[in-house]
Design an enzyme around this catalytic site. Structure first.
Site, short mmCIF file in Angstrom:
data_model
loop_
_atom_site.label_atom_id
_atom_site.label_comp_id
_atom_site.label_asym_id
_atom_site.label_seq_id
_atom_site.Cartn_x
_atom_site.Cartn_y
_atom_site.Cartn_z
N TYR A 25 -10.54 2.45 -11.75
CA TYR A 25 -10.27 2.04 -10.36
C TYR A 25 -11.28 0.97 -9.92
O TYR A 25 -10.90 -0.07 -9.37
CB TYR A 25 -10.37 3.29 -9.48
N ASP A 49 9.05 -1.30 -5.00
CA ASP A 49 8.07 -1.17 -6.07
C ASP A 49 7.15 -2.38 -6.02
O ASP A 49 7.58 -3.51 -6.29
CB ASP A 49 8.83 -1.10 -7.41
N ARG A 77 8.24 5.52 -2.21
CA ARG A 77 8.84 6.79 -1.75
C ARG A 77 8.87 6.79 -0.23
O ARG A 77 8.17 5.99 0.40
CB ARG A 77 8.01 7.97 -2.25
N1 SER Z 1 -11.74 6.89 -1.59
C1 SER Z 1 -11.59 6.22 -2.85
C2 SER Z 1 -11.66 7.16 -3.97
O1 SER Z 1 -12.30 8.17 -3.82
C3 SER Z 1 -12.66 5.18 -3.02
O2 SER Z 1 -12.18 3.96 -2.59
O3 SER Z 1 -11.12 6.90 -4.99
#
Ligand code: SER
Length: 315
Positions: free
Chosen positions: A143, A53, A37
């Protein structure tokens, strides 16, 4: 020194400031910004921009060949809190974008990669205080799993294919130019905005949840210093621990009260509390100090002064 650089994910919290800094250092035309974006006016107007992308290998390759790119900073990622809501999308974005640039480097189409990792690679069984470079790593978020896997792949591509990839485990990042999105440490930015606009803040973490944090100027300087270090200095090819300061919501609120004595904070922990509970409270970054002379400049007092000064220009 002239070199052509591509930033992927240039419109995010880190990407915006990184792009502006790299343009200042290497010249506007040499630094190509890209994102899925468009970004802020200052970013869009200060040099070349490509809609891109990061998960599309051919598209990334086209931009790299067209602009004769030598170095890539891959900043596109889905952060911890959002990734818990969209696990598969987060995994695909965070991993495929990394494989794309690692493979382009393996094929000698780029020379060097910067890729940020995170304190999220650690988990509930990691020692929380002054977490060492090498420790138990059992991340419990999507993550964190993607960042730890990414670290292993970076080291693998370096050892097997001689890919020059460099990485930092960023703590929570505090900045005034661009807001973060979807992270667990975002409270430490929101709090300044709400302190100035409303005089109070409702925090989604408990008052005593201490996390490692860093001001954006330090984070950008760390990335550029790491990328500019001689290859022989880089002894860690997974990702370096990186530290600056550590504080709890209560401590940051006390620091804001030095400037805004009427500021008040309330606590309403949500699902992000259980993410924060598995992360370190402080980081041992002695390896970064030893190998490439890392030194942070911003502590909490200096960060609060800068945030309040800069953000209050908007009010
Ligand atoms: N700041 C990030 C998060 O809170 C951590 O790498 O996901």
């Amino acid at each position: 020194m002239q070199k052509s650089i591509l930033i992927i994910g240039a419109c995010g919290q880190i990407g915006t400031e990184l792009t502006l800094k790299l343009r200042e250092l290497y010249g506007e035309e040499c630094v190509v910004a890209s994102d899925i974006r468009e970004g802020s006016d200052s970013l869009m107007q200060s040099g070349p921009f490509e809609l891109l992308d990061a998960t599309n290998y051919e598209a990334v390759e086209d931009v790299i060949l067209y602009h004769e790119i030598e170095e890539v900073y891959l900043m596109a990622a889905m952060l911890s809190a959002t990734a818990e809501k969209f696990p598969e999308r987060a995994w695909n974005l965070n991993m495929n974008s990394l494989f794309n640039v690692l493979n382009l480097a393996k094929e000698n189409k780029i020379n060097k990669i910067f890729w940020p990792s995170s304190i999220a690679v650690f988990g509930p069984n990691t020692p929380r205080d002054m977490t060492p470079q090498n420790s138990i790593m059992e991340p419990s978020t999507v993550y964190g799993i993607s960042k730890l896997s990414g670290e292993r792949w970076c080291e693998y591509y370096h050892n097997k294919y001689n890919v020059d990839v460099r990485s930092l485990r960023y703590p929570g990042l505090i900045s005034w130019k661009t807001q973060p999105g979807g992270g667990t440490t975002d409270y430490a930015v929101e709090i300044y905005h709400d302190a100035l606009s409303k005089g109070n803040y409702q925090c989604f973490l408990k008052e005593d949840t201490k996390l490692p944090m860093m001001f954006m100027d330090d984070a950008i300087r760390a990335a550029i210093e790491l990328m500019d270090s001689d290859t022989g200095q880089i002894k860690v090819r997974s990702s370096y621990n990186l530290g600056a300061m550590s504080f709890s919501p209560k401590e940051i609120s006390e620091s804001i009260k030095q400037w805004l004595p009427d500021f008040s904070i309330t606590y309403q922990p949500d699902f992000r509390q259980s993410i924060a509970d598995t992360w370190p409270s402080s980081i041992d970054d002695s390896k970064a100090k030893e190998d490439w002379n890392w030194a942070a400049e911003f502590d909490l007092t200096k960060t609060t002064a800068e945030m309040i000064n800069q953000l209050s220009k908007n009010f």
